[in-house]
Enzyme design. Structure first.
Site, PDB file in Angstrom:
ATOM      1  CD  GLU A   1      -3.192  -0.647   1.167  1.00  9.72           C
ATOM      2  OE1 GLU A   1      -4.312  -0.400   0.751  1.00  9.72           O
ATOM      3  OE2 GLU A   1      -2.852  -1.781   1.517  1.00  9.72           O
TER       4      GLU A   1
ATOM      5  CG  MET B   1       3.269   5.646   6.593  1.00 10.31           C
ATOM      6  SD  MET B   1       1.827   6.312   7.423  1.00 10.31           S
ATOM      7  CE  MET B   1       0.615   5.028   7.046  1.00 10.31           C
ATOM      8  N   PRO B   2       4.775   3.464   3.145  1.00 13.28           N
ATOM      9  CG  PRO B   2       6.443   2.814   1.681  1.00 13.28           C
ATOM     10  CD  PRO B   2       6.176   3.730   2.818  1.00 13.28           C
ATOM     11  CB  ILE B   3       1.075  -0.388   4.991  1.00 13.79           C
ATOM     12  CG1 ILE B   3       1.050   0.900   5.819  1.00 13.79           C
ATOM     13  CG2 ILE B   3       0.651  -1.581   5.854  1.00 13.79           C
ATOM     14  CD1 ILE B   3      -0.342   1.288   6.305  1.00 13.79           C
TER      15      ILE B   3
ATOM     16  CB  SER C   1       4.343  -0.457   8.606  1.00 13.66           C
ATOM     17  OG  SER C   1       4.434   0.795   9.227  1.00 13.66           O
TER      18      SER C   1
END
Lengths: 61, 61, 61, 61, 61, 61
Positions: free
Chosen positions: A7, D1-3, D40
């Site tokens: 994501e 903010m890669p998840i 994350s």
């Protein structure tokens, strides 16, 4: 058969995505000893108003 | 209360999606004995540059 | 390359899961015309204290 | 903010997981130019009876 | 480090999303005693033809 | 019909989870004007060796 979901905020080029999936796949093969062709990766791009940290939208930061 | 998420490449018609959710729901009711109205299904469509297999984007295959 | 994630409460037998993935796969092949071997399904089982509806945990219903 | 969410079959050691998250993070920083501390990663391990390919559970293959 | 994913039908304003992420974050801090800055929230908006309940697409209800 | 998935480290009591789903649901009803009974919440608990930030497992921090 690892399935990876990534994501991230919109705005990366297809070259960046191409490099990312290639290298993430290589890293999985190397570290968890799976077969290369078994790795699936899904990318989901988000608008900055669709991700928040600490209660604040990225579009408001 | 099964929740089903289906990730697939863009390009199906609404008729195909309608048939898919109807029949997936029926199959869950039949095989795991849940109530029909308890089944939720979310469809997420992907561009071919957002899915990779074996380290290669679908848009590059 | 559809990827299906099914979230459901614990307690089904392996026979039920086997029937479920077989038939869900068949339904996808039939309705969205994908190849059978391209369908991946992930099952995630939940405790009743890990699912809520209308603000109430299933373990409290 | 890669998840990043990684779904894989049970059985890897903590050393393998440690190496995996370290290197996947490095690859994201390098390819999509995000900050290291912004990445994350969530790992979800599956039993072989909770993953299927082509309509067949891994525990039946 | 809670990660929250919220799937909902399209159509909310950015003001609604802003209020939602702010208050969901506050509730997590209060109820599970995590740090505010540790809470990540991802919003995914769906078209009505991409969500079904009881085997029926929302766009058909 | 919002579907909320909350990923968090293991260790919360059922009282905390009960309060969390109740209040998250109330916040959604209030901020995005959905019906209370339409809100589904799934909780997924993780071991500390299954979550990483900045390339480091929580179990190593």
């Amino acid at each position: 058969m690892p399935i990876v979901q990534i994501e991230m905020v919109k705005g990366r080029t297809v070259e960046q995505k191409r490099a990312m999936v290639e290298k993430v796949t290589d890293v999985l093969v190397e570290t968890i000893q799976c077969k290369k062709e078994a790795v699936s990766i899904v990318i989901r791009e988000m608008d900055k108003e669709h991700i928040a940290k600490g209660g604040v939208l990225f579009s408001d930061m």
